[in-house]
Design a protein around this motif. Structure first.
Motif, PDB file in Angstrom:
ATOM      1  N   GLU A   1     -41.558  -0.140  67.746  1.00 39.53           N
ATOM      2  CA  GLU A   1     -41.710   1.247  67.292  1.00 39.53           C
ATOM      3  C   GLU A   1     -40.810   1.578  66.113  1.00 39.53           C
ATOM      4  O   GLU A   1     -41.226   2.240  65.162  1.00 39.53           O
ATOM      5  N   ASP A   2     -39.552   1.144  66.168  1.00 39.82           N
ATOM      6  CA  ASP A   2     -38.617   1.466  65.083  1.00 39.82           C
ATOM      7  C   ASP A   2     -39.046   0.801  63.780  1.00 39.82           C
ATOM      8  O   ASP A   2     -39.000   1.425  62.714  1.00 39.82           O
ATOM      9  N   PHE A   3     -39.459  -0.467  63.851  1.00 34.16           N
ATOM     10  CA  PHE A   3     -39.896  -1.188  62.660  1.00 34.16           C
ATOM     11  C   PHE A   3     -41.096  -0.497  62.028  1.00 34.16           C
ATOM     12  O   PHE A   3     -41.118  -0.220  60.820  1.00 34.16           O
ATOM     13  N   VAL A   4     -42.100  -0.194  62.825  1.00 32.80           N
ATOM     14  CA  VAL A   4     -43.327   0.412  62.299  1.00 32.80           C
ATOM     15  C   VAL A   4     -43.046   1.825  61.797  1.00 32.80           C
ATOM     16  O   VAL A   4     -43.555   2.241  60.745  1.00 32.80           O
ATOM     17  N   THR A   5     -42.208   2.570  62.521  1.00 29.40           N
ATOM     18  CA  THR A   5     -41.853   3.925  62.081  1.00 29.40           C
ATOM     19  C   THR A   5     -41.172   3.894  60.729  1.00 29.40           C
ATOM     20  O   THR A   5     -41.518   4.654  59.820  1.00 29.40           O
ATOM     21  N   ASP A   6     -40.184   2.999  60.564  1.00 29.43           N
ATOM     22  CA  ASP A   6     -39.446   2.902  59.301  1.00 29.43           C
ATOM     23  C   ASP A   6     -40.374   2.596  58.135  1.00 29.43           C
ATOM     24  O   ASP A   6     -40.303   3.232  57.073  1.00 29.43           O
ATOM     25  N   ILE A   7     -41.255   1.636  58.327  1.00 28.67           N
ATOM     26  CA  ILE A   7     -42.079   1.195  57.217  1.00 28.67           C
ATOM     27  C   ILE A   7     -43.140   2.235  56.858  1.00 28.67           C
ATOM     28  O   ILE A   7     -43.416   2.491  55.678  1.00 28.67           O
ATOM     29  N   VAL A   8     -43.723   2.895  57.844  1.00 30.52           N
ATOM     30  CA  VAL A   8     -44.755   3.892  57.558  1.00 30.52           C
ATOM     31  C   VAL A   8     -44.148   5.146  56.921  1.00 30.52           C
ATOM     32  O   VAL A   8     -44.717   5.717  55.986  1.00 30.52           O
ATOM     33  N   ILE A   9     -42.973   5.572  57.402  1.00 28.07           N
ATOM     34  CA  ILE A   9     -42.302   6.717  56.786  1.00 28.07           C
ATOM     35  C   ILE A   9     -41.951   6.408  55.334  1.00 28.07           C
ATOM     36  O   ILE A   9     -42.062   7.267  54.446  1.00 28.07           O
TER      37      ILE A   9
ATOM     38  N   VAL B   1     -39.317  14.382  62.389  1.00 25.94           N
ATOM     39  CA  VAL B   1     -40.211  13.447  61.702  1.00 25.94           C
ATOM     40  C   VAL B   1     -40.372  12.167  62.506  1.00 25.94           C
ATOM     41  O   VAL B   1     -41.489  11.683  62.731  1.00 25.94           O
ATOM     42  N   ARG B   2     -39.265  11.613  62.944  1.00 28.60           N
ATOM     43  CA  ARG B   2     -39.323  10.312  63.616  1.00 28.60           C
ATOM     44  C   ARG B   2     -39.947  10.425  65.010  1.00 28.60           C
ATOM     45  O   ARG B   2     -40.679   9.531  65.440  1.00 28.60           O
ATOM     46  N   GLU B   3     -39.695  11.506  65.702  1.00 30.26           N
ATOM     47  CA  GLU B   3     -40.303  11.686  67.016  1.00 30.26           C
ATOM     48  C   GLU B   3     -41.808  11.884  66.869  1.00 30.26           C
ATOM     49  O   GLU B   3     -42.601  11.345  67.656  1.00 30.26           O
TER      50      GLU B   3
ATOM     51  N   GLY C   1     -34.424   1.241  58.331  1.00 34.07           N
ATOM     52  CA  GLY C   1     -34.438  -0.035  57.608  1.00 34.07           C
ATOM     53  C   GLY C   1     -35.751  -0.277  56.911  1.00 34.07           C
ATOM     54  O   GLY C   1     -36.139  -1.439  56.709  1.00 34.07           O
ATOM     55  N   GLY C   2     -36.474   0.798  56.538  1.00 36.18           N
ATOM     56  CA  GLY C   2     -37.777   0.660  55.893  1.00 36.18           C
ATOM     57  C   GLY C   2     -37.721  -0.065  54.570  1.00 36.18           C
ATOM     58  O   GLY C   2     -36.653  -0.211  53.967  1.00 36.18           O
TER      59      GLY C   2
END
Length: 506
Positions: A292-300, A254-256, A119-120
């Motif tokens: 973690e999911d929010f920050v991962t999505d936005i940084v990716i 990538v996500r891990e 949801g980035g």
């Protein structure tokens, strides 16, 4: 980004139409279409022409727009579905600003990229997008982040890029400069986003695990837009076969990897009384966004945006400099005049270089076309009717080639069109075009947050490289690179060059 929404449905299974398809391919050349010549048949619409131009869709759709008196074309697809393509600035302003609320990324875009981007911000609409935009905008508008970006770019330039070019010059070897610039940009954006160095631009040109997984995830995700029907890739994903199996493995890696960095960063920040790390991840976590999911999505999403756009722009820029040595000489004069200034002032005052980069992106925008989906029925300023659910694509690649926007000399690479000379001092000043005539960085509420960061990086690379080297493409006589686009633009097959050390300039 150009959603490959023009692609046909599986009408090839309708056997009687095969005869018409093959006779069409034999009798019509796709090289120079016009709006009036666009064939449209019952049931299948213009699917035959779409298929015939599949490998040059950007150029083909650009030709259609340029041939249209309104710079807008409606293409009919299978079973009566339609898509709108426009290079009309009034329409672009309507889509990106005036009626922004009615033109979203839409379900097609979101579903195709959801596995990779989640949801980035670049895959989001509505309140989710608005929240991420507010958070990101705040973090981008800080002096300390700008300073951090300058430091990262300069270190990558002086410690990695320049030594590699120097070695290539000494050995008279051929480099794929597109690959080199992509590696440079990937190292930079990972340091800026994560505070992590993938060390992708080393003399050995390594296949760094995270970089390779990221490339695979981006490439296969973009290929979903080219699928004849979404059911094709969805079935492959359900069965866990082929490209979808590779995509799952790449995205998982990538996500891990990203989540491991996030966990390490969280632990690191626990033991600090103040924030001394200025990467985006540290900023997001320190401002209270710890999911973690929010920050991962936005940084990716930010890595994806910063990975190929600046490298694509620079690749085509160096090609155009080779074709226009007078422009290169002007840039060299400017670089030498500014060489004694501090880094920030040098970049800020490189007016002619800035204009040259804008002119280069007029011809070769990193994102050549970008598509939205209509939330409800609408009418564009030029009278084009848009129905709910239709895809509407604005086309920067075509717009950069419209005579009515740039004049009869539009085919010329002329940075002076962006400049105005002061009659008293004789100094140049930069004159920007409105973002709806030149939507290379989008416009309106979604205008690119990283625009200034991109120009900073590009001008530092141009100054650092051209001060010491000449970049000489290795091409056959009359050879021209082929412009191609997936999520971003590229040179098909890479950009082979020789690096020539310049003689010392007083």
């Amino acid at each position: 980004m150009f959603e490959f929404s023009l692609l046909l449905s599986p009408f090839l299974f309708i056997l009687p139409l095969l005869f018409f398809f093959f006779s069409f391919i034999r009798t019509k050349s796709p090289s120079s279409p016009s709006a009036s010549a666009l064939k449209c048949y019952p049931i299948i619409g213009s699917s035959l022409e779409i298929l015939a131009n599949l490998n040059r869709r950007i150029q083909w759709t650009s030709d259609l727009i340029r041939a249209s008196p309104s710079a807008t074309v409606v293409i009919h697809r299978f079973l009566g579905t339609r898509v709108v393509l426009t290079g009309n600035p009034s329409n672009v302003q309507h889509i990106l600003k005036t009626h922004f609320h009615n033109y979203h990324k839409g379900q097609t875009f979101a579903i195709n990229l959801s596995d990779f981007l989640g949801g980035g911000i670049f895959n989001a609409d509505g309140d989710n997008w608005k929240f991420q935009r507010q958070v990101s905008s705040h973090e981008f508008n800080t002096k300390s982040l700008r300073k951090f970006i300058e430091t990262v770019v300069d270190a990558e330039l002086s410690d990695r890029l320049i030594p590699i070019l120097s070695m290539a010059a000494a050995n008279n070897s051929i480099l794929d400069f597109q690959d080199i610039l992509q590696r440079f940009a990937f190292d930079n954006i990972c340091k800026i986003a994560f505070g992590y160095d993938p060390a992708y631009l080393l003399p050995s040109l390594p296949q760094a695990k995270f970089a390779v997984a990221f490339e695979d995830a981006a490439r296969i995700s973009s290929e979903r837009f080219s699928s004849i029907r979404p059911t094709v890739w969805r079935l492959k994903r359900l069965m866990g076969v082929g490209s979808e199996k590779r995509l799952k493995l790449a995205v998982g890696e990538v996500r891990e990897f990203a989540k491991n960095i996030i966990r390490e960063k969280k632990e690191e920040l626990k033991h600090k009384s103040s924030l001394d790390s200025t990467d985006l991840l540290s900023r997001f976590l320190s401002s209270g966004h710890s999911d973690e999911d929010f920050v991962t999505d936005i940084v990716i999403s930010f890595i994806l945006a910063g990975r190929d756009t600046t490298s694509a722009a620079l690749t085509w820029f160096f090609w155009l400099l080779f074709k226009n040595p007078d422009v290169e000489d002007q840039i060299l004069n400017e670089i030498n005049e500014k060489s004694e200034l501090p880094v920030f002032d040098e970049v800020k005052d490189m007016i002619y270089t800035h204009a040259s980069l804008c002119e280069s992106m007029r011809f070769y925008p990193p994102v050549p076309a970008d598509s939205k989906e209509a939330v409800s029925d609408d009418v564009l300023p030029d009278g084009t009717v848009v129905r709910k659910g239709m895809r509407v694509t604005y086309h920067p690649y075509a717009m950069g080639r419209l005579e009515e926007l740039w004049g009869s000399d539009w085919p010329e690479f002329r940075p002076e069109r962006w400049l105005q000379r002061d009659p008293d001092t004789g100094k140049w000043s930069f004159v920007a075009r409105d973002p709806y005539t030149y939507p290379v960085f989008q416009a309106g509420p979604r205008i690119c947050l990283g625009k200034e960061m991109a120009f900073l990086q590009m001008k530092r690379v141009v100054a650092g490289v051209l001060r010491r080297f000449q970049v000489v493409p290795v091409v056959e006589d009359g050879g021209e690179p082929v412009f191609t686009a997936d999520l971003t633009a590229k040179m098909k097959g890479g950009f082979p060059v020789r690096i020539v050390e310049r003689a010392y300039r007083e």
